[in-house]
Design an enzyme around this catalytic site. Sequence first.
Site, PDB file in Angstrom:
ATOM      1  N   ASP A 240      73.611  33.301  81.641  1.00  0.00           N
ATOM      2  CA  ASP A 240      73.326  34.562  80.958  1.00  0.00           C
ATOM      3  C   ASP A 240      74.369  34.809  79.869  1.00  0.00           C
ATOM      4  O   ASP A 240      75.554  34.965  80.164  1.00  0.00           O
ATOM      5  CB  ASP A 240      73.384  35.717  81.973  1.00  0.00           C
ATOM      6  CG  ASP A 240      73.031  37.047  81.346  1.00  0.00           C
ATOM      7  OD1 ASP A 240      71.823  37.327  81.218  1.00  0.00           O
ATOM      8  OD2 ASP A 240      73.951  37.793  80.954  1.00  0.00           O
TER       9      ASP A 240
ATOM     10  N   LYS B 211      70.600  37.836  74.456  1.00  0.00           N
ATOM     11  CA  LYS B 211      70.188  39.236  74.241  1.00  0.00           C
ATOM     12  C   LYS B 211      70.394  39.654  72.791  1.00  0.00           C
ATOM     13  O   LYS B 211      71.376  39.236  72.158  1.00  0.00           O
ATOM     14  CB  LYS B 211      71.011  40.179  75.143  1.00  0.00           C
ATOM     15  CG  LYS B 211      71.124  39.713  76.573  1.00  0.00           C
ATOM     16  CD  LYS B 211      71.844  40.701  77.474  1.00  0.00           C
ATOM     17  CE  LYS B 211      72.191  40.053  78.804  1.00  0.00           C
ATOM     18  NZ  LYS B 211      73.461  39.304  78.822  1.00  0.00           N
TER      19      LYS B 211
ATOM     20  N   TYR C 161      78.527  38.830  73.115  1.00  0.00           N
ATOM     21  CA  TYR C 161      79.622  38.203  73.877  1.00  0.00           C
ATOM     22  C   TYR C 161      80.417  37.228  73.006  1.00  0.00           C
ATOM     23  O   TYR C 161      81.510  36.815  73.388  1.00  0.00           O
ATOM     24  CB  TYR C 161      79.116  37.465  75.125  1.00  0.00           C
ATOM     25  CG  TYR C 161      78.353  38.311  76.133  1.00  0.00           C
ATOM     26  CD1 TYR C 161      78.349  39.696  76.056  1.00  0.00           C
ATOM     27  CD2 TYR C 161      77.635  37.720  77.166  1.00  0.00           C
ATOM     28  CE1 TYR C 161      77.633  40.466  76.960  1.00  0.00           C
ATOM     29  CE2 TYR C 161      76.923  38.486  78.083  1.00  0.00           C
ATOM     30  CZ  TYR C 161      76.922  39.858  77.963  1.00  0.00           C
ATOM     31  OH  TYR C 161      76.210  40.610  78.871  1.00  0.00           O
TER      32      TYR C 161
ATOM     33  N   HIS D 171      69.186  44.208  74.458  1.00  0.00           N
ATOM     34  CA  HIS D 171      70.408  44.464  75.240  1.00  0.00           C
ATOM     35  C   HIS D 171      70.527  45.932  75.700  1.00  0.00           C
ATOM     36  O   HIS D 171      70.871  46.194  76.841  1.00  0.00           O
ATOM     37  CB  HIS D 171      71.624  44.065  74.400  1.00  0.00           C
ATOM     38  CG  HIS D 171      72.812  43.670  75.213  1.00  0.00           C
ATOM     39  ND1 HIS D 171      73.676  42.681  74.832  1.00  0.00           N
ATOM     40  CD2 HIS D 171      73.298  44.143  76.386  1.00  0.00           C
ATOM     41  CE1 HIS D 171      74.631  42.551  75.747  1.00  0.00           C
ATOM     42  NE2 HIS D 171      74.427  43.426  76.693  1.00  0.00           N
TER      43      HIS D 171
HETATM   44  P1  NDP Z   1      80.926  41.012  87.825  1.00  0.00           P
HETATM   45  O1  NDP Z   1      80.447  42.064  88.753  1.00  0.00           O
HETATM   46  O2  NDP Z   1      80.275  39.691  87.811  1.00  0.00           O
HETATM   47  O3  NDP Z   1      82.468  40.863  88.113  1.00  0.00           O
HETATM   48  C1  NDP Z   1      83.274  39.974  87.426  1.00  0.00           C
HETATM   49  C2  NDP Z   1      84.707  40.162  87.924  1.00  0.00           C
HETATM   50  O4  NDP Z   1      84.798  39.762  89.288  1.00  0.00           O
HETATM   51  C3  NDP Z   1      85.685  39.348  87.146  1.00  0.00           C
HETATM   52  O5  NDP Z   1      86.865  40.116  87.037  1.00  0.00           O
HETATM   53  C4  NDP Z   1      85.922  38.123  88.034  1.00  0.00           C
HETATM   54  O6  NDP Z   1      87.233  37.641  87.850  1.00  0.00           O
HETATM   55  C5  NDP Z   1      85.755  38.730  89.418  1.00  0.00           C
HETATM   56  N1  NDP Z   1      85.244  37.757  90.392  1.00  0.00           N
HETATM   57  C6  NDP Z   1      84.111  37.033  90.298  1.00  0.00           C
HETATM   58  N2  NDP Z   1      83.928  36.280  91.413  1.00  0.00           N
HETATM   59  C7  NDP Z   1      84.979  36.551  92.225  1.00  0.00           C
HETATM   60  C8  NDP Z   1      85.348  36.088  93.514  1.00  0.00           C
HETATM   61  N3  NDP Z   1      84.603  35.216  94.172  1.00  0.00           N
HETATM   62  N4  NDP Z   1      86.505  36.545  94.039  1.00  0.00           N
HETATM   63  C9  NDP Z   1      87.278  37.434  93.368  1.00  0.00           C
HETATM   64  N5  NDP Z   1      86.968  37.919  92.142  1.00  0.00           N
HETATM   65  C10 NDP Z   1      85.826  37.476  91.572  1.00  0.00           C
HETATM   66  O7  NDP Z   1      80.927  41.707  86.356  1.00  0.00           O
HETATM   67  P2  NDP Z   1      80.306  41.399  84.935  1.00  0.00           P
HETATM   68  O8  NDP Z   1      80.448  42.628  84.155  1.00  0.00           O
HETATM   69  O9  NDP Z   1      80.858  40.162  84.348  1.00  0.00           O
HETATM   70  O10 NDP Z   1      78.750  41.199  85.204  1.00  0.00           O
HETATM   71  C11 NDP Z   1      78.162  39.962  85.419  1.00  0.00           C
HETATM   72  C12 NDP Z   1      77.353  39.492  84.236  1.00  0.00           C
HETATM   73  O11 NDP Z   1      76.300  40.412  83.944  1.00  0.00           O
HETATM   74  C13 NDP Z   1      78.128  39.424  82.924  1.00  0.00           C
HETATM   75  O12 NDP Z   1      79.038  38.368  82.871  1.00  0.00           O
HETATM   76  C14 NDP Z   1      77.012  39.377  81.928  1.00  0.00           C
HETATM   77  O13 NDP Z   1      76.439  38.089  81.872  1.00  0.00           O
HETATM   78  C15 NDP Z   1      76.067  40.407  82.540  1.00  0.00           C
HETATM   79  N6  NDP Z   1      76.311  41.777  82.001  1.00  0.00           N
HETATM   80  C16 NDP Z   1      75.301  42.368  81.304  1.00  0.00           C
HETATM   81  C17 NDP Z   1      75.441  43.615  80.771  1.00  0.00           C
HETATM   82  C18 NDP Z   1      74.308  44.219  80.038  1.00  0.00           C
HETATM   83  O14 NDP Z   1      74.502  45.263  79.409  1.00  0.00           O
HETATM   84  N7  NDP Z   1      73.148  43.621  80.066  1.00  0.00           N
HETATM   85  C19 NDP Z   1      76.691  44.388  80.910  1.00  0.00           C
HETATM   86  C20 NDP Z   1      77.702  43.700  81.699  1.00  0.00           C
HETATM   87  C21 NDP Z   1      77.490  42.460  82.212  1.00  0.00           C
HETATM   88  P3  NDP Z   1      87.588  36.191  87.258  1.00  0.00           P
HETATM   89  O15 NDP Z   1      86.718  35.927  86.069  1.00  0.00           O
HETATM   90  O16 NDP Z   1      89.034  36.324  86.896  1.00  0.00           O
HETATM   91  O17 NDP Z   1      87.347  35.220  88.366  1.00  0.00           O
END
Ligand code: NDP
Length: 273
Positions: A48, A78, A53, A111
């Site tokens: 995704d 998006k 981004y 988006h």
């Molecule tokens: P997430 O809920 O996926 O959380 C990501 C965070 O969790 C990061 O800080 C990551 O840290 C941490 N993390 C992930 N896996 C673990 C684990 N196993 N243990 C501990 N920490 C963990 O948040 P996102 O906002 O990134 O949402 C996911 C995806 O959704 C986005 O990446 C994007 O593709 C999409 N999105 C879409 C939006 C929209 O408006 N359509 C808005 C926001 C997101 P680290 O990277 O340091 O491991």
Amino acid sequence: MSEERRRFTLYNGVSIPNVGFGTFRIDDPKTAEASVTTALEAGYRHIDTAKIYGNEEPVGEAIKKSGIPRNEIFLTSKLWNNEHGYHRAIDAFEGSLRRLSTDYLDLYLIHWPKESNIDTWKAFEKLYRDGRIRSIGVSNFKIHHLQELIDKGKFIPMVNQVELHPQFPQKRLRGFCEKYDILIESWGPLMQGKIFSIPLMNELAEKYEKTVAQLTLRWHLQQHLLPLPKSTHAERIQGNLDVYDFSISDEDMEKIDRLRGDRIGPDPDSIDF
Ligand code: NDP
């Protein structure tokens, strides 16, 4: 483990891997390429991304270099908020294809909603009819935004990607989407990291001998919600896909259901970006 458990099907018959790899805030190109490479090696077949981004190029590069046939990967991008409108949307789509080094998308999303949703949606419908996109959808759409497309469009969105996690389960929106067979993808499925400090999730993770992330991702899947966990750490990327060998009991699902909270991100009715 059957392959079937790892996929959902959209109402147009397109099959979609039911855990996607999120790439928001992975804007450094090297880190983006490395993270997507790790994800593909770990077995993710659903990536995704989004124009905003700023990582479509490294995402495309990682896919190309992986050697995995393009048709085995489900790729989403998006359209950003300044690309709304019929003609702009077509140009935006071509730009994303170019940056991703591909000639089609599996899913293209609006988006965020705007006043011009329907004009933009008409462009999406044309690209879909022309076979340039395998499925079309929206993101951050509330019921009233969806209703407009349902009333005025030819195709109902196949996907709505929204903020969704145990503290913000979006029950009303889910009921509406279910009625129209719109698949919900959960963004921020791990509450952007905040899930790890919820005591109940830690207690239950211990009980199931899983990580809090795995427990939470399982919670999404058991409700036919498609999570898009993001991480830049190999161990977490791998672990976040290891969610198919256990089930959360109804009783524990109900406990999680009783968590209360609010959205973390902006309300789509009051965004100003
Ligand atoms: P997430 O809920 O996926 O959380 C990501 C965070 O969790 C990061 O800080 C990551 O840290 C941490 N993390 C992930 N896996 C673990 C684990 N196993 N243990 C501990 N920490 C963990 O948040 P996102 O906002 O990134 O949402 C996911 C995806 O959704 C986005 O990446 C994007 O593709 C999409 N999105 C879409 C939006 C929209 O408006 N359509 C808005 C926001 C997101 P680290 O990277 O340091 O491991």
